[in-house]
Write a protein that holds these residues in place. Sequence first.
Motif, PDB file in Angstrom:
ATOM      1  N   ARG A  30       0.834  -1.201   0.000  1.00 17.22           N
ATOM      2  CA  ARG A  30       0.000   0.000   0.000  1.00 17.22           C
ATOM      3  C   ARG A  30       0.870   1.252   0.000  1.00 17.22           C
ATOM      4  O   ARG A  30       0.570   2.246  -0.668  1.00 17.22           O
ATOM      5  CB  ARG A  30      -0.908   0.000   1.230  1.00 17.22           C
ATOM      6  N   ALA A  31       1.969   1.211   0.751  1.00 16.69           N
ATOM      7  CA  ALA A  31       2.873   2.352   0.796  1.00 16.69           C
ATOM      8  C   ALA A  31       3.504   2.599  -0.573  1.00 16.69           C
ATOM      9  O   ALA A  31       3.592   3.741  -1.033  1.00 16.69           O
ATOM     10  CB  ALA A  31       3.961   2.113   1.846  1.00 16.69           C
ATOM     11  N   ALA A  32       3.944   1.519  -1.232  1.00 19.66           N
ATOM     12  CA  ALA A  32       4.542   1.669  -2.560  1.00 19.66           C
ATOM     13  C   ALA A  32       3.540   2.265  -3.539  1.00 19.66           C
ATOM     14  O   ALA A  32       3.878   3.135  -4.355  1.00 19.66           O
ATOM     15  CB  ALA A  32       5.046   0.318  -3.060  1.00 19.66           C
ATOM     16  N   LEU A  33       2.296   1.826  -3.464  1.00 21.30           N
ATOM     17  CA  LEU A  33       1.264   2.377  -4.344  1.00 21.30           C
ATOM     18  C   LEU A  33       1.033   3.856  -4.046  1.00 21.30           C
ATOM     19  O   LEU A  33       0.867   4.664  -4.969  1.00 21.30           O
ATOM     20  CB  LEU A  33      -0.040   1.592  -4.181  1.00 21.30           C
ATOM     21  N   ASP A  34       1.029   4.218  -2.779  1.00 21.43           N
ATOM     22  CA  ASP A  34       0.871   5.635  -2.416  1.00 21.43           C
ATOM     23  C   ASP A  34       1.970   6.490  -3.039  1.00 21.43           C
ATOM     24  O   ASP A  34       1.730   7.617  -3.487  1.00 21.43           O
ATOM     25  CB  ASP A  34       0.903   5.800  -0.893  1.00 21.43           C
ATOM     26  N   VAL A  35       3.192   5.966  -3.055  1.00 17.93           N
ATOM     27  CA  VAL A  35       4.301   6.721  -3.645  1.00 17.93           C
ATOM     28  C   VAL A  35       4.058   6.924  -5.138  1.00 17.93           C
ATOM     29  O   VAL A  35       4.213   8.035  -5.664  1.00 17.93           O
ATOM     30  CB  VAL A  35       5.643   5.997  -3.403  1.00 17.93           C
ATOM     31  N   LEU A  36       3.675   5.857  -5.838  1.00 21.53           N
ATOM     32  CA  LEU A  36       3.418   5.981  -7.273  1.00 21.53           C
ATOM     33  C   LEU A  36       2.302   6.972  -7.554  1.00 21.53           C
ATOM     34  O   LEU A  36       2.384   7.773  -8.497  1.00 21.53           O
ATOM     35  CB  LEU A  36       3.068   4.617  -7.863  1.00 21.53           C
ATOM     36  N   VAL A  37       1.256   6.939  -6.753  1.00 23.77           N
ATOM     37  CA  VAL A  37       0.139   7.863  -6.950  1.00 23.77           C
ATOM     38  C   VAL A  37       0.593   9.301  -6.712  1.00 23.77           C
ATOM     39  O   VAL A  37       0.237  10.216  -7.463  1.00 23.77           O
ATOM     40  CB  VAL A  37      -1.039   7.489  -6.032  1.00 23.77           C
ATOM     41  N   GLY A  49      12.329  -1.495   3.591  1.00 19.75           N
ATOM     42  CA  GLY A  49      13.192  -1.784   2.447  1.00 19.75           C
ATOM     43  C   GLY A  49      12.413  -2.351   1.270  1.00 19.75           C
ATOM     44  O   GLY A  49      12.662  -2.001   0.112  1.00 19.75           O
ATOM     45  N   PHE A  50      11.444  -3.231   1.574  1.00 18.91           N
ATOM     46  CA  PHE A  50      10.612  -3.816   0.515  1.00 18.91           C
ATOM     47  C   PHE A  50       9.793  -2.730  -0.176  1.00 18.91           C
ATOM     48  O   PHE A  50       9.735  -2.662  -1.412  1.00 18.91           O
ATOM     49  CB  PHE A  50       9.685  -4.881   1.107  1.00 18.91           C
ATOM     50  N   ALA A  51       9.160  -1.866   0.614  1.00 19.75           N
ATOM     51  CA  ALA A  51       8.333  -0.801   0.036  1.00 19.75           C
ATOM     52  C   ALA A  51       9.184   0.159  -0.798  1.00 19.75           C
ATOM     53  O   ALA A  51       8.768   0.611  -1.874  1.00 19.75           O
ATOM     54  CB  ALA A  51       7.615  -0.037   1.144  1.00 19.75           C
ATOM     55  N   THR A  52      10.383   0.459  -0.308  1.00 21.03           N
ATOM     56  CA  THR A  52      11.269   1.377  -1.025  1.00 21.03           C
ATOM     57  C   THR A  52      11.693   0.799  -2.362  1.00 21.03           C
ATOM     58  O   THR A  52      11.638   1.465  -3.399  1.00 21.03           O
ATOM     59  CB  THR A  52      12.505   1.696  -0.173  1.00 21.03           C
ATOM     60  N   GLU A  53      12.140  -0.457  -2.360  1.00 24.56           N
ATOM     61  CA  GLU A  53      12.566  -1.084  -3.618  1.00 24.56           C
ATOM     62  C   GLU A  53      11.386  -1.248  -4.569  1.00 24.56           C
ATOM     63  O   GLU A  53      11.526  -1.061  -5.777  1.00 24.56           O
ATOM     64  CB  GLU A  53      13.202  -2.444  -3.334  1.00 24.56           C
ATOM     65  N   LEU A  54      10.215  -1.591  -4.043  1.00 28.99           N
ATOM     66  CA  LEU A  54       9.047  -1.783  -4.901  1.00 28.99           C
ATOM     67  C   LEU A  54       8.664  -0.480  -5.595  1.00 28.99           C
ATOM     68  O   LEU A  54       8.419  -0.454  -6.807  1.00 28.99           O
ATOM     69  CB  LEU A  54       7.878  -2.314  -4.071  1.00 28.99           C
ATOM     70  N   ALA A  55       8.647   0.615  -4.848  1.00 29.26           N
ATOM     71  CA  ALA A  55       8.275   1.907  -5.448  1.00 29.26           C
ATOM     72  C   ALA A  55       9.368   2.416  -6.382  1.00 29.26           C
ATOM     73  O   ALA A  55       9.108   2.762  -7.548  1.00 29.26           O
ATOM     74  CB  ALA A  55       7.998   2.927  -4.343  1.00 29.26           C
ATOM     75  N   SER A  56      10.604   2.469  -5.901  1.00 31.97           N
ATOM     76  CA  SER A  56      11.696   3.032  -6.701  1.00 31.97           C
ATOM     77  C   SER A  56      11.991   2.173  -7.922  1.00 31.97           C
ATOM     78  O   SER A  56      12.207   2.693  -9.024  1.00 31.97           O
ATOM     79  CB  SER A  56      12.956   3.175  -5.848  1.00 31.97           C
ATOM     80  N   GLY A  57      12.016   0.874  -7.733  1.00 34.20           N
ATOM     81  CA  GLY A  57      12.296  -0.020  -8.857  1.00 34.20           C
ATOM     82  C   GLY A  57      11.213   0.041  -9.919  1.00 34.20           C
ATOM     83  O   GLY A  57      11.507   0.001 -11.119  1.00 34.20           O
ATOM     84  N   THR A  58       9.971   0.129  -9.497  1.00 33.19           N
ATOM     85  CA  THR A  58       8.873   0.247 -10.462  1.00 33.19           C
ATOM     86  C   THR A  58       9.003   1.528 -11.268  1.00 33.19           C
ATOM     87  O   THR A  58       8.794   1.531 -12.494  1.00 33.19           O
ATOM     88  CB  THR A  58       7.523   0.211  -9.730  1.00 33.19           C
ATOM     89  N   LEU A  59       9.348   2.629 -10.622  1.00 32.23           N
ATOM     90  CA  LEU A  59       9.518   3.896 -11.343  1.00 32.23           C
ATOM     91  C   LEU A  59      10.692   3.820 -12.313  1.00 32.23           C
ATOM     92  O   LEU A  59      10.604   4.315 -13.448  1.00 32.23           O
ATOM     93  CB  LEU A  59       9.723   5.033 -10.347  1.00 32.23           C
ATOM     94  N   ARG A  60      11.800   3.202 -11.890  1.00 35.42           N
ATOM     95  CA  ARG A  60      12.953   3.085 -12.780  1.00 35.42           C
ATOM     96  C   ARG A  60      12.619   2.277 -14.028  1.00 35.42           C
ATOM     97  O   ARG A  60      12.996   2.628 -15.134  1.00 35.42           O
ATOM     98  CB  ARG A  60      14.124   2.400 -12.059  1.00 35.42           C
ATOM     99  N   GLN A  61      11.945   1.161 -13.843  1.00 36.16           N
ATOM    100  CA  GLN A  61      11.723   0.225 -14.941  1.00 36.16           C
ATOM    101  C   GLN A  61      10.379   0.441 -15.651  1.00 36.16           C
ATOM    102  O   GLN A  61       9.942  -0.408 -16.415  1.00 36.16           O
ATOM    103  CB  GLN A  61      11.785  -1.197 -14.402  1.00 36.16           C
ATOM    104  N   GLN A  62       9.755   1.562 -15.402  1.00 31.78           N
ATOM    105  CA  GLN A  62       8.409   1.811 -15.932  1.00 31.78           C
ATOM    106  C   GLN A  62       8.336   1.619 -17.444  1.00 31.78           C
ATOM    107  O   GLN A  62       7.383   1.015 -17.957  1.00 31.78           O
ATOM    108  CB  GLN A  62       7.989   3.232 -15.558  1.00 31.78           C
ATOM    109  N   GLY A  63       9.302   2.118 -18.180  1.00 24.52           N
ATOM    110  CA  GLY A  63       9.256   2.016 -19.630  1.00 24.52           C
ATOM    111  C   GLY A  63       9.305   0.575 -20.100  1.00 24.52           C
ATOM    112  O   GLY A  63       8.578   0.180 -21.030  1.00 24.52           O
TER     113      GLY A  63
END
Length: 470
Positions: free
Chosen positions: A36-43, A71-85
């Motif tokens: 949920r935290a990772a999703l909040d960051v993306l939003v 750490g899980f939430a951070t990698e999930l949010a940051s990694g998703t943003l990096r690899q979005q394309g």
Amino acid sequence: MPRSTPRRQPPRNSPQKAAKPQPTAPVRLIKDPARRAALDVLVAVRTDDAYANLVLPHVLAKYELSGRDAGFATELASGTLRQQGTYDAILAACLDRPLARVQAKVLDVLRLGAHQILSMRVPTFAAIDATVELAKQSTNASGLVNAVLRKVAARELDEWLAVLVIDDPLDRAAMVHSHPRWVVEALRQSLQGVGASSELDALLTADNLAPQVTLVARPGRSEVDELPGERTAYSPFGVVLESGSPSAVDAVREKRAGVQDEGSQLVALALADAPLVGRDELWLDICAGPGGKAALLEALADVRGAVLVANERQLHRAGLVAAHGVRRVVAGDGASAPFAAGTFDRLLVDAPCSGLGALRRRPEARWRKKPADIAELVPLQERLLTAALRLVRPGGVVLYATCSPVADETRGVVESVLTSTAAELVPIDLGVPDSAGPIPGTVQLWPHRHGTDAMFMALLQRPLTDRPLD
């Protein structure tokens, strides 16, 4: 039958009893708070133009996450943003409709699921089930999410990259390394400017590596030996933090040290160690926000008996500079700063730029920036550098720095100002291998070569003969 007793009415004008508020579930009871935290960051990044590295601490605190969950939430949010394309290309192949027709909030969830399946050590069934549950909580598209992610899970990431055929080399590099095509082209040209276009894949790969946390010991206030970590390769003030939070380090809490990329430390060092004839008493950081370089420069100035003034146009960023412990902070427009001509001996222009050299730290920036942004920035960069040369005395030096290797913001700006003023270029020697910039005597650092942000530096000197600079 007996008459029912009428309900007693409150006296007219008597206060009504307030309705009892319904209890809400504490944040700590929310199911799967890390996702949920990772999703909040993306939003927040998508809707508020937030920077992930700035919003993450607030979101982690909101969901009371620490340790492995943080750490899980951070990698999930940051990694998703990096690899979005890359993920968008894969998701497009798994959808029965154009990607543009998928609701933004559903696409956020799909990207989070794709990152877990393709790039994290999360079992496939757990990644799909947890992401479908997340979709149930935040969208009405759990069925779509389930179906698409099962298709995504049918191949490993390398297999997806192999089957997604793209003929144009730059388009393919953009998809594989998750960069907009125009950014890939700009970085390729930057490498060509230093004779190394063959390193493009290595640079794009480095952009997608999570950066290590680097600390800086501010001279005269702390010693490198009191900071936990391994010494940095090039800066005498830095260490790479081994583990834990920087806020747990006494010197960082006390503002005797800070968090700062090694490339930024070298920018301060390049200005402080520049050769100078005559007095060396007054230094200026003309674009000081958010304050890391100013804090290091102030420490270096103090050791040498000089004084640093930090100037920042935006009030809230001036406050960030002061929060670093910098003592003399002025809020003013650097292009028309409120200082008399010829006042300063050393001056830093850490110019506003596209930030394409710091994509490791701000992965979402690659999706926000447009070529038009650079076209708008270049005139400002030229004005700031020209104004800075007026503010230093004859014989004084100005270091122009950007966290961008893009030719228009580096070579283009410096050559334009050298042509329009009497300033002279002074060679910089930091002792860093393979750091020659696009103009002889300038410096260009790279993530894939040096493990730093792609910092550009050029040192200009106002001539001793006090000729007009216009």
